[in-house]
Design an enzyme around this catalytic site. Structure first.
Site, PDB file in Angstrom:
ATOM      1  N   ASN A   1     -12.994 -58.590  -2.744  1.00  0.00           N
ATOM      2  CA  ASN A   1     -13.121 -57.270  -2.121  1.00  0.00           C
ATOM      3  C   ASN A   1     -13.599 -57.499  -0.692  1.00  0.00           C
ATOM      4  O   ASN A   1     -14.765 -57.821  -0.474  1.00  0.00           O
ATOM      5  CB  ASN A   1     -14.131 -56.427  -2.915  1.00  0.00           C
ATOM      6  CG  ASN A   1     -14.448 -55.105  -2.227  1.00  0.00           C
ATOM      7  OD1 ASN A   1     -13.784 -54.717  -1.261  1.00  0.00           O
ATOM      8  ND2 ASN A   1     -15.458 -54.405  -2.734  1.00  0.00           N
TER       9      ASN A   1
ATOM     10  N   LYS B   1     -13.977 -55.440   1.602  1.00  0.00           N
ATOM     11  CA  LYS B   1     -14.740 -54.292   2.146  1.00  0.00           C
ATOM     12  C   LYS B   1     -14.230 -53.935   3.548  1.00  0.00           C
ATOM     13  O   LYS B   1     -13.044 -54.132   3.831  1.00  0.00           O
ATOM     14  CB  LYS B   1     -16.241 -54.581   2.096  1.00  0.00           C
ATOM     15  CG  LYS B   1     -16.695 -55.005   0.692  1.00  0.00           C
ATOM     16  CD  LYS B   1     -18.185 -55.016   0.509  1.00  0.00           C
ATOM     17  CE  LYS B   1     -18.511 -55.469  -0.911  1.00  0.00           C
ATOM     18  NZ  LYS B   1     -19.928 -55.438  -1.210  1.00  0.00           N
TER      19      LYS B   1
ATOM     20  N   HIS C   1     -16.626 -48.033  -6.568  1.00  0.00           N
ATOM     21  CA  HIS C   1     -17.559 -49.073  -6.108  1.00  0.00           C
ATOM     22  C   HIS C   1     -18.896 -48.410  -5.772  1.00  0.00           C
ATOM     23  O   HIS C   1     -18.934 -47.288  -5.275  1.00  0.00           O
ATOM     24  CB  HIS C   1     -16.983 -49.787  -4.883  1.00  0.00           C
ATOM     25  CG  HIS C   1     -17.732 -51.020  -4.527  1.00  0.00           C
ATOM     26  ND1 HIS C   1     -18.937 -50.981  -3.862  1.00  0.00           N
ATOM     27  CD2 HIS C   1     -17.474 -52.336  -4.780  1.00  0.00           C
ATOM     28  CE1 HIS C   1     -19.375 -52.219  -3.707  1.00  0.00           C
ATOM     29  NE2 HIS C   1     -18.515 -53.059  -4.259  1.00  0.00           N
TER      30      HIS C   1
ATOM     31  N   GLU D   1     -20.784 -48.725  -3.393  1.00  0.00           N
ATOM     32  CA  GLU D   1     -20.899 -48.268  -1.993  1.00  0.00           C
ATOM     33  C   GLU D   1     -20.232 -46.914  -1.817  1.00  0.00           C
ATOM     34  O   GLU D   1     -20.664 -46.098  -0.991  1.00  0.00           O
ATOM     35  CB  GLU D   1     -20.299 -49.337  -1.056  1.00  0.00           C
ATOM     36  CG  GLU D   1     -21.212 -50.559  -0.990  1.00  0.00           C
ATOM     37  CD  GLU D   1     -20.510 -51.886  -0.771  1.00  0.00           C
ATOM     38  OE1 GLU D   1     -19.329 -51.895  -0.379  1.00  0.00           O
ATOM     39  OE2 GLU D   1     -21.148 -52.930  -1.006  1.00  0.00           O
TER      40      GLU D   1
ATOM     41  N   GLU E   1     -21.234 -54.389 -11.554  1.00  0.00           N
ATOM     42  CA  GLU E   1     -21.851 -54.824 -10.298  1.00  0.00           C
ATOM     43  C   GLU E   1     -23.224 -54.178 -10.157  1.00  0.00           C
ATOM     44  O   GLU E   1     -23.331 -53.034  -9.704  1.00  0.00           O
ATOM     45  CB  GLU E   1     -20.979 -54.409  -9.106  1.00  0.00           C
ATOM     46  CG  GLU E   1     -19.581 -54.992  -9.136  1.00  0.00           C
ATOM     47  CD  GLU E   1     -18.973 -55.069  -7.732  1.00  0.00           C
ATOM     48  OE1 GLU E   1     -18.575 -56.170  -7.355  1.00  0.00           O
ATOM     49  OE2 GLU E   1     -18.941 -54.057  -7.024  1.00  0.00           O
TER      50      GLU E   1
ATOM     51  N   GLY F   1     -24.532 -58.221  -2.137  1.00  0.00           N
ATOM     52  CA  GLY F   1     -24.824 -58.592  -0.750  1.00  0.00           C
ATOM     53  C   GLY F   1     -26.240 -59.073  -0.517  1.00  0.00           C
ATOM     54  O   GLY F   1     -26.669 -59.197   0.628  1.00  0.00           O
TER      55      GLY F   1
ATOM     56  N   SER G   1     -23.190 -60.980  -5.429  1.00  0.00           N
ATOM     57  CA  SER G   1     -23.619 -62.305  -4.964  1.00  0.00           C
ATOM     58  C   SER G   1     -23.031 -63.452  -5.793  1.00  0.00           C
ATOM     59  O   SER G   1     -23.688 -64.471  -6.002  1.00  0.00           O
ATOM     60  CB  SER G   1     -25.151 -62.395  -4.915  1.00  0.00           C
ATOM     61  OG  SER G   1     -25.648 -61.468  -3.960  1.00  0.00           O
TER      62      SER G   1
HETATM   63  P1  13P Z   1     -21.127 -59.547  -2.691  1.00  0.00           P
HETATM   64  O1  13P Z   1     -20.314 -60.620  -3.386  1.00  0.00           O
HETATM   65  O2  13P Z   1     -21.096 -59.675  -1.195  1.00  0.00           O
HETATM   66  O3  13P Z   1     -22.494 -59.432  -3.267  1.00  0.00           O
HETATM   67  O4  13P Z   1     -20.394 -58.159  -2.999  1.00  0.00           O
HETATM   68  C1  13P Z   1     -20.060 -57.854  -4.309  1.00  0.00           C
HETATM   69  C2  13P Z   1     -19.211 -56.641  -4.314  1.00  0.00           C
HETATM   70  O5  13P Z   1     -19.681 -55.561  -3.984  1.00  0.00           O
HETATM   71  C3  13P Z   1     -17.799 -56.792  -4.680  1.00  0.00           C
HETATM   72  O6  13P Z   1     -17.196 -55.572  -4.883  1.00  0.00           O
END
Ligand code: 13P
Length: 255
Positions: free
Chosen positions: A9, A11, A98, A100, A170, A176, A215
């Site tokens: 992803n 982003k 997601h 976010e 997640e 992150g 992560s």
């Molecule tokens: P990270 O791997 O940067 O923690 O992000 C995970 C994520 O949100 C994948 O959708």
């Protein structure tokens, strides 16, 4: 043999040149590995790069997905993109709900449900993301939160389309941060998700892919991917570095 879906992803990262460069590295890396039927590799760039990345993936084993979609086909929804628009670029998957999007764009489980059904109607496989915040984990409501996200997000899910569904667990606090969930937390939570899916959708839900995200990196990939009920990863930061993404794919091949 355990099979995996390894998904990147990206982003809101990569301009079109960076996206093409990254896609080229991944396509090349995947082509030199024997992924056979064992690992499916998926990349989800920003919408502005779908066209260019789609061209890079032509005739490759890497497949394309999107990070979000609207639930309507078209209309006055400024700034939104519909599933049939994604279909133009042969998107096989779309990430839905997601954290976010839930956190910054107020997406509710009701909205994710509409999007899941809309994606299915366009033959795009939904990757429904679920996960608890740090506060929810600390106050002991993790399983209630996940249950709500699954029960509402999968309302009226057609049982004949179970094979098209992917769930990504997640934990918000692991995204992150560089701190993934522990293996025990992953195993316990994925088992809960598996049982919940079976209670909502029936026994066939035992084959639904449940990805872990948060992560995930080359240091923890082997242990997490080896865990029960972990069928792959949804990777953010490490998917933007082709060598790290390919290293995670290597672990998946080796398990
Ligand atoms: P990270 O791997 O940067 O923690 O992000 C995970 C994520 O949100 C994948 O959708």
């Amino acid at each position: 043999m355990k099979k995996f879906l390894i998904a990147g992803n990206w982003k809101m990262n990569t301009n079109v040149y960076e996206a093409v460069e990254l896609a080229k590295h991944i396509v090349h890396g995947v082509s030199t590995r024997n992924i056979a039927d064992k690992v499916q590799v998926l990349i989800c760039p920003p919408n502005t790069n779908l066209d260019a990345v789609h061209r890079e993936l032509k005739d490759s084993k890497t497949i394309l997905g999107a990070q979000n979609c609207h639930y309507e086909d078209k209309g006055a929804f400024t700034g939104e993109v519909s599933p049939n628009m994604l279909k133009q670029f042969d998107c096989e998957y779309v990430i839905i709900g997601h954290s976010e999007r839930r956190q910054y764009f107020n997406e509710t489980s009701e909205l994710t449900n509409k999007k899941v059904i809309a994606a299915l109607n366009h033959e795009i496989k939904p990757i429904l993301c679920i996960g608890e915040s740090l506060e929810q984990r600390q106050n002991g409501s993790t399983f209630n939160v996940l249950a709500e996200q699954l029960e509402v997000g999968l309302k009226n899910y057609p049982k004949d389309k179970i094979a098209n569904l992917v769930i990504a667990y997640e934990p918000v606090w692991a995204i992150g941060t560089g701190v993934s969930a522990t293996t025990e937390q992953v195993v316990e939570t994925h088992l809960f998700i598996r049982e919940k899916l079976c209670s909502i959708l029936g026994d066939n839900a035992k084959d639904i892919f449940i990805l872990y995200g948060g992560s995930l990196n080359p240091n923890n990939a082997q242990e997490i991917l080896s865990s029960n009920n972990v069928d792959g990863g949804l990777i953010g930061g490490a998917s933007l570095k082709h060598d790290q993404f390919l290293a995670i794919i290597d672990y998946a091949i080796s398990i």
